[in-house]
Enzyme design. Sequence first.
Site, PDB file in Angstrom:
ATOM      1  NE  ARG A   1      69.790  75.703  -4.597  1.00 27.49           N
ATOM      2  CZ  ARG A   1      71.092  75.412  -5.049  1.00 27.49           C
ATOM      3  NH1 ARG A   1      71.457  75.464  -6.366  1.00 27.49           N
ATOM      4  NH2 ARG A   1      71.914  75.176  -4.176  1.00 27.49           N
TER       5      ARG A   1
ATOM      6  CG  HIS B   1      73.793  78.155   0.013  1.00 26.33           C
ATOM      7  ND1 HIS B   1      72.927  77.037   0.313  1.00 26.33           N
ATOM      8  CD2 HIS B   1      74.462  77.754  -0.950  1.00 26.33           C
ATOM      9  CE1 HIS B   1      73.231  76.152  -0.598  1.00 26.33           C
ATOM     10  NE2 HIS B   1      74.123  76.442  -1.572  1.00 26.33           N
TER      11      HIS B   1
ATOM     12  CD  GLN C   1      78.173  75.116  -0.062  1.00 24.94           C
ATOM     13  OE1 GLN C   1      77.789  74.640  -0.983  1.00 24.94           O
ATOM     14  NE2 GLN C   1      79.268  74.720   0.487  1.00 24.94           N
TER      15      GLN C   1
ATOM     16  CG  ASP D   1      79.680  82.143  -4.163  1.00 23.95           C
ATOM     17  OD1 ASP D   1      79.833  81.032  -5.109  1.00 23.95           O
ATOM     18  OD2 ASP D   1      78.479  82.517  -3.830  1.00 23.95           O
TER      19      ASP D   1
ATOM     20  CB  CYS E   1      79.623  77.232  -2.190  1.00 25.86           C
ATOM     21  SG  CYS E   1      79.042  78.527  -3.110  1.00 25.86           S
TER      22      CYS E   1
ATOM     23  NE  ARG F   1      76.062  71.517   0.420  1.00 28.74           N
ATOM     24  CZ  ARG F   1      75.542  71.980  -0.461  1.00 28.74           C
ATOM     25  NH1 ARG F   1      75.936  72.621  -1.473  1.00 28.74           N
ATOM     26  NH2 ARG F   1      74.081  72.237  -0.274  1.00 28.74           N
TER      27      ARG F   1
HETATM   28  N1  NVA Z   1      76.089  82.405  -4.709  1.00 28.33           N
HETATM   29  C1  NVA Z   1      75.588  81.514  -5.587  1.00 28.33           C
HETATM   30  C2  NVA Z   1      75.862  80.141  -5.006  1.00 28.33           C
HETATM   31  C3  NVA Z   1      75.668  78.886  -5.817  1.00 28.33           C
HETATM   32  C4  NVA Z   1      75.668  77.614  -4.884  1.00 28.33           C
HETATM   33  C5  NVA Z   1      74.470  81.763  -6.413  1.00 28.33           C
HETATM   34  O1  NVA Z   1      73.520  81.989  -5.603  1.00 28.33           O
HETATM   35  O2  NVA Z   1      74.273  81.507  -7.403  1.00 28.33           O
HETATM   36  N1   CP Z   2      77.110  74.780  -3.618  1.00 23.01           N
HETATM   37  C1   CP Z   2      75.827  74.525  -4.129  1.00 23.01           C
HETATM   38  O1   CP Z   2      74.759  74.875  -3.526  1.00 23.01           O
HETATM   39  O2   CP Z   2      75.845  73.875  -5.317  1.00 23.01           O
HETATM   40  P1   CP Z   2      74.865  73.832  -6.410  1.00 23.01           P
HETATM   41  O3   CP Z   2      74.248  74.842  -6.968  1.00 23.01           O
HETATM   42  O4   CP Z   2      75.251  72.765  -7.477  1.00 23.01           O
HETATM   43  O5   CP Z   2      73.582  73.008  -5.688  1.00 23.01           O
END
Ligand code: NVA
Ligand code: CP
Length: 305
Positions: A100, A127, A130, A222, A261, A289
Amino acid sequence: MKKDILTLKDLSVGEIETLICRALSFKKGKKFGSLLKGKVLGLIFEKASTRTRVSFEVAMMRLGGQAIYLDCGATQIARGETIADTAQVLSRYLDGIVMRTYAQARLEEMASNASIPVINGLTDLHHPVQILTDLMTIVELKGSRRAANLKKCRISYVGDGNNMANSWIHAAMLLGFPLSLACPKGYWPDANLLTAADGFKNIHLTEDPAEAVEGSGVVNTDTWFSMGQEVSDEKRRLFEPYQVNRSLMAQADRKAIVLHCLPAHRGEEITDEVMDGPQSAVFDQAENRVWMQMAILEKLMGRKR
Ligand code: NVA
Ligand code: CP
């Protein structure tokens, strides 16, 4: 040859369908054997996570393997060791990596220097894991075990043109379902991706949330402020009309489900009433998930690939 999942486009339609079927059968069967006995997954995270981290760790445990979480800040990467060198070293210890990070290029650098599968656990741009779970959840809750039937499902996305919006566009390009996105001007999905999606008649982008949601069977949203983005009241005000609330849901199909998500910012992109209401599938989605991660890990790290 190793297989990476850096974006959804690394998978064929057939592979996506198989992953969804496998994830649903893991969920139904609850017998996992020891498909990944002796295997070790490394999770290298440069951003916070609850679901992605825990679901991958639990998936490894259920399949008989183990996971090691590496907070990037506590590794030598934080002191300047290159991603390329890190990838080569970790490939000698591990059987797979979930990363990540911020730039997609960092993930690509990890993948191109690793001899083991690398999975995108979220970047600024995409992502994909997800979205695989979200597709599984739609197939599960819309009463069809066939991913091919997704083509008939009208899906909408309301909010920031972020990593989730981008990965939804990839999904619609691959699977052909009608996708309507509503994002304010200046906050549209990735420009290169929109150019690539030009000519896909099933993908529609508007600034009007009601238009995007009209007749939709799945309403997605989101956060307005993704990790790494600046939080501002100006952006919050601009996004107010994009809140998924009861009045917006009245435009959707009567049987529409709501996906997010998570983490949610209740009172911003989604109201409590919708999030906790009968159309919300967000906690089934969060549960899924782990089932989807099991299917992904089995495919990339199991003996039979
Ligand atoms: N769009 C959000 C998704 C978190 C799972 C982010 O990147 O923070
Ligand atoms: N949806 C998602 O990726 O959640 P986290 O940021 O908690 O991993």
